[in-house]
Design a protein around this motif. Structure first.
Motif, PDB file in Angstrom:
ATOM      1  N   THR A 125     -10.447 -57.186  26.079  1.00 60.24           N
ATOM      2  CA  THR A 125      -9.527 -57.042  27.211  1.00 60.24           C
ATOM      3  C   THR A 125      -8.667 -55.797  27.050  1.00 60.24           C
ATOM      4  O   THR A 125      -8.513 -55.259  25.949  1.00 60.24           O
ATOM      5  N   CYS A 126      -8.101 -55.386  28.172  1.00 62.73           N
ATOM      6  CA  CYS A 126      -7.155 -54.274  28.188  1.00 62.73           C
ATOM      7  C   CYS A 126      -6.105 -54.603  29.246  1.00 62.73           C
ATOM      8  O   CYS A 126      -6.403 -55.303  30.220  1.00 62.73           O
ATOM      9  N   THR A 127      -4.876 -54.130  29.027  1.00 61.00           N
ATOM     10  CA  THR A 127      -3.816 -54.464  29.976  1.00 61.00           C
ATOM     11  C   THR A 127      -3.728 -53.481  31.151  1.00 61.00           C
ATOM     12  O   THR A 127      -2.828 -53.570  31.963  1.00 61.00           O
ATOM     13  N   CYS A 128      -4.672 -52.503  31.211  1.00 59.13           N
ATOM     14  CA  CYS A 128      -4.593 -51.521  32.302  1.00 59.13           C
ATOM     15  C   CYS A 128      -5.056 -52.148  33.621  1.00 59.13           C
ATOM     16  O   CYS A 128      -5.822 -53.105  33.616  1.00 59.13           O
ATOM     17  N   PRO A 129      -4.575 -51.617  34.751  1.00 59.39           N
ATOM     18  CA  PRO A 129      -4.952 -52.184  36.050  1.00 59.39           C
ATOM     19  C   PRO A 129      -6.461 -52.125  36.310  1.00 59.39           C
ATOM     20  O   PRO A 129      -7.026 -53.060  36.884  1.00 59.39           O
ATOM     21  N   ALA A 130      -7.125 -51.050  35.837  1.00 65.78           N
ATOM     22  CA  ALA A 130      -8.558 -50.907  36.103  1.00 65.78           C
ATOM     23  C   ALA A 130      -9.342 -52.062  35.485  1.00 65.78           C
ATOM     24  O   ALA A 130     -10.227 -52.645  36.119  1.00 65.78           O
ATOM     25  N   HIS A 131      -8.985 -52.418  34.230  1.00 64.81           N
ATOM     26  CA  HIS A 131      -9.712 -53.508  33.580  1.00 64.81           C
ATOM     27  C   HIS A 131      -9.346 -54.843  34.212  1.00 64.81           C
ATOM     28  O   HIS A 131     -10.205 -55.691  34.445  1.00 64.81           O
ATOM     29  N   GLU A 132      -8.039 -55.007  34.486  1.00 63.43           N
ATOM     30  CA  GLU A 132      -7.609 -56.295  35.042  1.00 63.43           C
ATOM     31  C   GLU A 132      -8.253 -56.560  36.398  1.00 63.43           C
ATOM     32  O   GLU A 132      -8.528 -57.690  36.762  1.00 63.43           O
TER      33      GLU A 132
ATOM     34  N   SER B 147     -15.565 -52.746  31.005  1.00 64.96           N
ATOM     35  CA  SER B 147     -15.047 -51.914  29.914  1.00 64.96           C
ATOM     36  C   SER B 147     -14.379 -50.671  30.495  1.00 64.96           C
ATOM     37  O   SER B 147     -14.994 -49.939  31.250  1.00 64.96           O
ATOM     38  N   CYS B 148     -13.121 -50.478  30.130  1.00 71.11           N
ATOM     39  CA  CYS B 148     -12.387 -49.323  30.654  1.00 71.11           C
ATOM     40  C   CYS B 148     -12.344 -48.227  29.601  1.00 71.11           C
ATOM     41  O   CYS B 148     -12.753 -48.429  28.459  1.00 71.11           O
ATOM     42  N   LYS B 149     -11.789 -47.081  29.984  1.00 70.88           N
ATOM     43  CA  LYS B 149     -11.757 -45.941  29.065  1.00 70.88           C
ATOM     44  C   LYS B 149     -10.941 -46.243  27.810  1.00 70.88           C
ATOM     45  O   LYS B 149     -11.237 -45.737  26.734  1.00 70.88           O
ATOM     46  N   HIS B 150      -9.906 -47.100  27.938  1.00 71.27           N
ATOM     47  CA  HIS B 150      -9.073 -47.413  26.769  1.00 71.27           C
ATOM     48  C   HIS B 150      -9.876 -48.203  25.736  1.00 71.27           C
ATOM     49  O   HIS B 150      -9.743 -47.988  24.540  1.00 71.27           O
ATOM     50  N   MET B 151     -10.722 -49.123  26.224  1.00 71.02           N
ATOM     51  CA  MET B 151     -11.557 -49.908  25.321  1.00 71.02           C
ATOM     52  C   MET B 151     -12.567 -48.994  24.620  1.00 71.02           C
ATOM     53  O   MET B 151     -12.825 -49.133  23.422  1.00 71.02           O
TER      54      MET B 151
HETATM   55 ZN    ZN Z   1      -7.842 -50.074  30.000  1.00 76.29          ZN
END
Ligand code: ZN
Length: 415
Positions: A51-58, A63-67
Motif C-alpha cells: 500500500t501507499c498513502t498517495c491519492p493515486a494508489h488509494e 502499484s504507484c511510483k512511490h512503491m
Molecule cells: Zn504512492
C-alpha cells in the motif's frame, strides 16, 4: 504484451528513485517514507501490505511510483542497467507518443508553462550595468524572453506587439523591446554564448534522469546565398547557405544537453570534430554520462578517448575496413563490437532518438531560418533548440513528474 514491458508507475518510480532515492527512509518494519516527486511532503509505503498513502494508489489500488521507488531502493528490483535503460526509454517513448490525454494536457498548458519556465531561465541572466544617458536600454533577459517566444511561434510578427503588451501585463517583461533592439540582439556575436548557456541550463533538470546520450547533426536552410567564382566553368555562381546544428541529446526524453552551431562546410563544420566539446560540456554541467552513441562519421581515436575520459561507454560502429587495433579505447570498443554485437546494436540504436528529436523540432519550430546574417542564423538555431527544450520540460512535468529548477549548483543535484 510481453514481460519486458514496464508500466508508467515503474518508469516514474525509477525517475523518482534516481532523483530523490537518498531521501527514502525506513520508518518501521515494512514501512518507508518516500518524498513526493514534486518535492513537497511525502507518502508512506508499506511493502508487506503493498500500500501507499498517495491519492493515486488509494484511488486505483495499483502499484504507484512511490512503491516502485521503494522497490528500487531496497534492491527488490534489480535489473541489469542496460535492460532497465532500454525498457524505460521504450516505455517513455510509448508514453510520449500514445498517452493522448496527458499529451493534450501538456498541449493546452504548454503555452503558459513555457512562458513561466522561460522567465525563470531569463531571471538567471546577469544584466550588464547601464551607462550614459538617453533611451533606457532593454533588459537582456527581456530580449531573450521575447526573441525565444517569437521563435516558439507564441509571438507572431503581426500579433507580436499585442503579445508583448500581454507579457508586460503578466509581469514577465518590464517593457516591450523595440523591433530594432530585438533585431540587434539577434545580430550580436555575444548573443551566441549566452544562448548556448541557456540551452544547457534548460537541460539541467534532467541530470538525474538522463544517463545515455546520442550525438548527431542536422542542417537548417536559409534564404541567403553564398557567391563564389567557379573556375572550372569560368563564371560566378551562388549556392544556398545552410547552417548545421550539432547536438547531444538524452535518449530518454530527447532533451538537448549541449549544442554547437557551424556553417555547413569549412573548418570546424565536420561532425566528428564537434563531438568532444558536446560530451565535455555535458559532463561539466553535472551530467553523469554513461553511454554515448553516434554514427560512424564520429569514429576517431580522439572521440573514443574523450567519451571514455568522462567515464562513459562509446557506441560508435566500425566501418568494415576499420583496423581492429588502435588506441586502448579503440581496442576496448572493438572488443565489445565483435564479442557482443547484440548489446552493441541495442545501445547504438538509441541514437535514433536524436533523429526523432530533430524531426520533432523541425516539425514544430521549422527547418528554415529567417535571419539574414550568419551570426543571426546561428542564434536562431540556438533559439530553436531552447524552444525545443522548453517543450521537452513541459512534457516531462506531466509524464515524469519533473519539478524543474534552474540555476542550482551541480553539487546539490549529484547523488
Ligand atoms: Zn504512492
Amino acid at each position: 504484451m510481453n514481460a519486458a514491458v514496464v508500466d508508467l508507475g515503474q518508469v516514474r518510480g525509477l525517475a523518482l528513485f534516481r532523483a530523490r532515492g537518498t531521501r527514502i527512509r525506513h520508518i518501521a518494519a515494512d514501512a518507508y517514507s518516500v518524498p513526493s516527486a514534486s518535492g513537497r511532503g511525502g507518502y508512506v509505503v508499506d511493502v508487506a501490505k503493498k500500500t501507499c498513502t498517495c491519492p493515486a494508489h488509494e484511488e486505483s489500488g495499483a502499484s504507484c511510483k512511490h512503491m516502485w521507488a521503494v522497490a528500487y531502493s531496497r534492491r527488490d528490483r534489480e535489473l541489469p542497467l542496460s535492460v532497465v535503460e532500454s525498457e524505460v526509454s521504450e516505455a517513455v517513448r510509448r508514453i510520449y507518443t500514445q498517452n493522448a490525454r496527458a499529451y493534450d494536457n501538456a498541449q493546452c498548458e504548454e503555452e503558459e508553462r513555457v512562458q513561466i519556465l522561460l522567465r525563470a531561465l531569463c531571471d538567471g541572466i546577469a544584466e550588464k550595468p547601464r551607462g550614459g544617458r538617453g533611451r533606457p536600454r532593454a533588459a537582456l533577459g527581456d530580449l531573450v524572453y521575447c526573441a525565444t517566444l517569437k521563435v516558439y511561434g507564441l509571438m507572431s510578427g503581426r500579433r507580436s506587439s499585442t503579445e508583448m503588451r500581454a507579457a508586460v501585463a503578466r509581469g514577465h517583461i518590464k517593457r516591450a523591446p523595440a523591433f530594432n533592439s530585438l533585431f540587434r540582439f539577434m545580430e550580436r556575436a555575444d548573443t551566441t554564448p549566452l544562448l548556448k548557456m541557456l540551452v544547457q541550463e534548460s537541460a539541467k533538470p534532467f541530470r538525474e534522469i538522463e544517463h545515455s546520450f546520442a550525438v548527431d547533426s542536422t542542417g537548417f536552410s536559409t534564404n541567403t546565398y553564398v557567391r563564389y567564382f567557379d573556375y572550372a566553368h569560368g563564371e560566378d555562381r551562388s549556392v544556398q547557405r545552410w547552417v548545421k546544428g550539432h547536438v547531444m541529446v538524452g535518449t530518454m526524453t530527447h532533451i538537448i544537453v549541449s549544442v554547437n552551431v557551424t556553417t555547413n562546410e569549412g573548418p570546424g563544420s565536420g561532425d566528428a570534430p564537434n563531438l568532444p566539446e558536446l560530451v565535455q560540456q555535458a559532463a561539466a554541467n553535472g551530467f553523469d554520462v554513461r553511454e554515448v552513441s553516434a554514427d560512424k562519421a564520429y569514429l576517431s581515436h580522439e572521440n573514443l578517448a574523450v567519451i571514455e575520459a568522462v567515464g562513459a561507454q562509446p557506441y560508435i560502429p566500425f566501418k568494415s575496413n576499420n583496423n581492429p587495433s588502435g588506441s586502448p579505447a579503440w581496442n576496448r570498443m572493438y572488443h565489445l563490437f565483435s564479442l557482443n554485437p547484440d548489446v552493441f546494436k541495442i545501445n547504438y540504436h538509441k541514437r535514433s532518438a536524436v533523429e526523432a528529436s530533430f524531426s520533432a523540432k523541425k516539425r514544430k519550430f521549422g527547418s528554415s531560418l529567417r535571419s539574414k546574417t550568419r551570426t543571426a542564423q546561428f542564434n536562431e538555431v540556438l533559439l530553436k533548440c531552447l524552444c525545443f527544450n522548453l517543450s521537452c520540460i513541459v512534457h516531462a512535468i506531466h509524464e515524469l513528474d519533473l519539478a524543474p529548477e534552474f540555476w542550482t549548483p551541480a553539487a546539490e543535484v549529484k547523488s
